[in-house]
Write an enzyme that holds these catalytic residues in place. Sequence first.
Site, PDB file in Angstrom:
ATOM      1  N   CYS A  31      40.763  23.364  27.110  1.00 51.22           N
ATOM      2  CA  CYS A  31      40.159  22.081  27.481  1.00 51.22           C
ATOM      3  C   CYS A  31      39.616  22.119  28.914  1.00 51.22           C
ATOM      4  O   CYS A  31      40.373  22.345  29.866  1.00 51.22           O
ATOM      5  CB  CYS A  31      41.209  20.982  27.328  1.00 51.22           C
ATOM      6  SG  CYS A  31      40.754  19.397  28.057  1.00 51.22           S
ATOM      7  N   CYS A  34      41.258  19.590  31.199  1.00 51.26           N
ATOM      8  CA  CYS A  34      42.620  20.022  31.573  1.00 51.26           C
ATOM      9  C   CYS A  34      42.566  21.050  32.698  1.00 51.26           C
ATOM     10  O   CYS A  34      43.329  20.957  33.669  1.00 51.26           O
ATOM     11  CB  CYS A  34      43.337  20.619  30.362  1.00 51.26           C
ATOM     12  SG  CYS A  34      43.521  19.473  28.984  1.00 51.26           S
TER      13      CYS A  34
END
Length: 108
Positions: A31, A34
Amino acid sequence: MHDDSTAHEPARSEVDALEGATVVEFGASWCGHCRAAQPAIAAALAAHPRVRHLRVEDGPARRLGRAFRVKLWPTLVFLRDGEEVARLVRPTAAGEILQALGQIDHAA
């Protein structure tokens, strides 16, 4: 800082039973949001070494993320003795994370 990065997904009952201050970080290794949040998360957690940090790989059919109603990554859930005190979704700055950590880390 106690950082438990794991692909193992703890049961909700295990998380609810944790004593003290804990941050549960839901996300995925691939991600982009993230990865972008990691410097801010690391900087904030460095100021709160007593806080337990659990990284949980989230995704379809992952029960813990669903139990916490996680919709976007990263989501940080701030717990004190197993009770949710604060939540941040896609944090971008250490300051907002520090503020939430201050709500659970009373020894700081």
